[in-house]
Design a protein around this motif. Sequence first.
Motif, PDB file in Angstrom:
ATOM      1  N   LEU A  36       9.588  55.080  17.533  1.00 32.61           N
ATOM      2  CA  LEU A  36      10.970  55.411  17.889  1.00 32.61           C
ATOM      3  C   LEU A  36      11.718  56.204  16.817  1.00 32.61           C
ATOM      4  CD1 LEU A  36      11.753  52.007  19.481  1.00 32.61           C
ATOM      5  CD2 LEU A  36      11.983  54.152  20.669  1.00 32.61           C
ATOM      6  N   TYR A  97      18.034  37.481  18.004  1.00 32.12           N
ATOM      7  CA  TYR A  97      16.800  37.508  18.798  1.00 32.12           C
ATOM      8  C   TYR A  97      16.378  36.102  19.214  1.00 32.12           C
ATOM      9  CZ  TYR A  97      11.768  38.258  19.644  1.00 32.12           C
ATOM     10  OH  TYR A  97      10.501  38.298  20.179  1.00 32.12           O
ATOM     11  N   GLY A 124      14.746  38.038  24.419  1.00 36.69           N
ATOM     12  CA  GLY A 124      13.893  38.762  23.453  1.00 36.69           C
ATOM     13  C   GLY A 124      13.247  39.991  24.067  1.00 36.69           C
ATOM     14  N   LYS A 125      13.437  40.189  25.345  1.00 32.93           N
ATOM     15  CA  LYS A 125      12.743  41.297  26.011  1.00 32.93           C
ATOM     16  C   LYS A 125      13.405  42.657  25.770  1.00 32.93           C
ATOM     17  CE  LYS A 125      10.180  38.689  29.277  1.00 32.93           C
ATOM     18  NZ  LYS A 125      10.196  38.018  30.545  1.00 32.93           N
ATOM     19  N   ILE A 128      12.061  44.505  22.780  1.00 25.01           N
ATOM     20  CA  ILE A 128      10.780  45.189  22.979  1.00 25.01           C
ATOM     21  C   ILE A 128      11.037  46.699  23.111  1.00 25.01           C
ATOM     22  CG2 ILE A 128       8.826  45.491  24.623  1.00 25.01           C
ATOM     23  CD1 ILE A 128       8.560  42.803  23.271  1.00 25.01           C
ATOM     24  N   ASN A 129      12.208  47.038  23.675  1.00 27.78           N
ATOM     25  CA  ASN A 129      12.567  48.456  23.805  1.00 27.78           C
ATOM     26  C   ASN A 129      12.753  49.123  22.447  1.00 27.78           C
ATOM     27  OD1 ASN A 129      12.621  48.806  26.635  1.00 27.78           O
ATOM     28  ND2 ASN A 129      14.460  47.540  26.695  1.00 27.78           N
ATOM     29  N   GLY A 131      10.624  48.444  20.051  1.00 25.87           N
ATOM     30  CA  GLY A 131       9.290  48.354  19.451  1.00 25.87           C
ATOM     31  C   GLY A 131       9.201  47.233  18.433  1.00 25.87           C
ATOM     32  N   LEU A 132       9.824  46.117  18.753  1.00 26.81           N
ATOM     33  CA  LEU A 132       9.877  44.996  17.800  1.00 26.81           C
ATOM     34  C   LEU A 132       8.500  44.379  17.536  1.00 26.81           C
ATOM     35  CD1 LEU A 132      12.265  42.913  16.580  1.00 26.81           C
ATOM     36  CD2 LEU A 132      11.170  41.439  18.240  1.00 26.81           C
ATOM     37  N   TYR A 133       8.204  44.133  16.254  1.00 26.17           N
ATOM     38  CA  TYR A 133       6.974  43.430  15.880  1.00 26.17           C
ATOM     39  C   TYR A 133       7.295  41.950  15.626  1.00 26.17           C
ATOM     40  CZ  TYR A 133       4.804  48.006  15.055  1.00 26.17           C
ATOM     41  OH  TYR A 133       4.300  49.268  15.200  1.00 26.17           O
ATOM     42  N   GLY A 134       8.480  41.711  15.076  1.00 30.61           N
ATOM     43  CA  GLY A 134       8.910  40.348  14.763  1.00 30.61           C
ATOM     44  C   GLY A 134      10.187  40.428  13.955  1.00 30.61           C
TER      45      GLY A 134
ATOM     46  N   VAL B  41       0.109  43.876  18.770  1.00 30.19           N
ATOM     47  CA  VAL B  41       0.788  44.641  17.713  1.00 30.19           C
ATOM     48  C   VAL B  41       0.964  43.882  16.407  1.00 30.19           C
ATOM     49  CG1 VAL B  41       1.973  46.270  19.228  1.00 30.19           C
ATOM     50  CG2 VAL B  41       3.049  44.083  18.727  1.00 30.19           C
ATOM     51  N   VAL B  42       0.768  42.571  16.443  1.00 28.43           N
ATOM     52  CA  VAL B  42       0.950  41.811  15.211  1.00 28.43           C
ATOM     53  C   VAL B  42      -0.325  41.120  14.701  1.00 28.43           C
ATOM     54  CG1 VAL B  42       3.426  41.417  15.448  1.00 28.43           C
ATOM     55  CG2 VAL B  42       1.842  39.833  16.510  1.00 28.43           C
ATOM     56  N   ILE B  55       5.145  37.722  20.588  1.00 28.88           N
ATOM     57  CA  ILE B  55       5.397  39.093  21.045  1.00 28.88           C
ATOM     58  C   ILE B  55       4.368  39.504  22.101  1.00 28.88           C
ATOM     59  CG2 ILE B  55       4.120  40.471  19.301  1.00 28.88           C
ATOM     60  CD1 ILE B  55       7.713  41.175  19.911  1.00 28.88           C
ATOM     61  N   ASP B  58       5.399  37.969  25.359  1.00 25.65           N
ATOM     62  CA  ASP B  58       6.516  38.729  25.953  1.00 25.65           C
ATOM     63  C   ASP B  58       6.014  40.026  26.570  1.00 25.65           C
ATOM     64  OD1 ASP B  58       8.309  36.853  25.243  1.00 25.65           O
ATOM     65  OD2 ASP B  58       9.108  37.900  23.500  1.00 25.65           O
ATOM     66  N   ILE B  62       6.245  41.295  30.414  1.00 27.08           N
ATOM     67  CA  ILE B  62       6.862  42.580  30.779  1.00 27.08           C
ATOM     68  C   ILE B  62       5.898  43.406  31.632  1.00 27.08           C
ATOM     69  CG2 ILE B  62       7.569  44.823  29.797  1.00 27.08           C
ATOM     70  CD1 ILE B  62       9.043  43.208  27.620  1.00 27.08           C
ATOM     71  N   ASN B  82       5.496  54.685  24.176  1.00 29.61           N
ATOM     72  CA  ASN B  82       6.803  55.178  23.724  1.00 29.61           C
ATOM     73  C   ASN B  82       7.461  54.227  22.739  1.00 29.61           C
ATOM     74  OD1 ASN B  82       6.768  57.529  25.123  1.00 29.61           O
ATOM     75  ND2 ASN B  82       7.877  56.733  26.890  1.00 29.61           N
ATOM     76  N   ARG B  83       7.129  52.952  22.829  1.00 34.16           N
ATOM     77  CA  ARG B  83       7.754  51.969  21.944  1.00 34.16           C
ATOM     78  C   ARG B  83       6.887  51.590  20.737  1.00 34.16           C
ATOM     79  NH1 ARG B  83       9.537  52.425  26.501  1.00 34.16           N
ATOM     80  NH2 ARG B  83      11.668  51.892  27.139  1.00 34.16           N
ATOM     81  N   TYR B  84       5.578  51.547  20.932  1.00 31.54           N
ATOM     82  CA  TYR B  84       4.700  51.102  19.839  1.00 31.54           C
ATOM     83  C   TYR B  84       3.737  52.179  19.345  1.00 31.54           C
ATOM     84  CZ  TYR B  84       6.504  46.460  20.624  1.00 31.54           C
ATOM     85  OH  TYR B  84       7.341  45.374  20.714  1.00 31.54           O
TER      86      TYR B  84
END
Lengths: 169, 127
Positions: A36, A97, A124-125, A128-129, A131-134, B41-42, B55, B58, B62, B82-84
């Motif tokens: 992003l 979050y 928490g969804k 995700i937009n 690009g959350l890892y934690g 991703v983690v 994650i 989730d 989704i 697009n996000r990761y």
Amino acid sequence: MKLLKFFPLIIFLIFSVFLYNKIKFKKELEPLSSALVEKKFPNLKIKSLDSNESINNFIDNKFVVINIFASWCAPCRIEHEVLKNFSKEYTIIGIAYKDSIKNIESFLQELGNPYDKVFYDFSGKESINLGLYGVPETFFVNKDSKILYKHVGPINKQEFKKIISGILH
Amino acid sequence: MLLIKKILIIFFLLFSILGITKNIELETEKMRMLAAELRCVVCQNQSLLESDSQIAKDLKEIILDMYLSGKSESEIKLFLVNRYGEFILFKPTFSVENSILWLAPFLSFLIISLLALRKFRVFRKEK
């Protein structure tokens, strides 16, 4: 034709030099990149409690630091002090979050509030937009709502200053 | 007459519920297949399907929601990339940046074939 004989040896030597350089000049661990960065801050369906204003409206035409945090996240407690140090200079926005209003309120009461506004992502969804890892994660967003930098994990004073000087100069 | 109506309504509801359940089962299976092709991703070298991280859970939810709302596999992949970034895909897409990665096996095959052909010709001449 004679040179062809040495072809495997040449390939082997080139490959050896390449690998040697990779080992010798090993790069420092790079921070997790984000797809992003350099893109527009996505539209998020999250709101603050005191008004119905969306986060996208709130950050419009401002340089903002957006911090995703949670009261149950231990590194967020350490990072909180750093954010408080910069809260007078910069507009810092919090995204809570997967947390409850009650827990966030007591967290901010206990440690102080560096945020200009706190938005809630209960499921928490929406994060995700981003690009959350934690948690924690920190985004630096310019006046045009473009993401300039994303920091994954707790940020310290030096890192914060380095990022700011890197993106502003 | 009233009894027949009631029975028909019950059957209608029953079949509707069965249909919805079947649809959810089908989409869940599609989600599991796609999640197996995606990287968590983690976690290190774990697929999204295998991962138990929050994650990953989730993301799987989704993906299922997107399948249930009628999105295609390519639309879901694009959403995640697009996000990761392409990091999330175990199998990278064909693009200019990835072209060497994709073409390397063919190039290697071509070079080796040419070398073998030359060697073969020399060998035949000598004979």
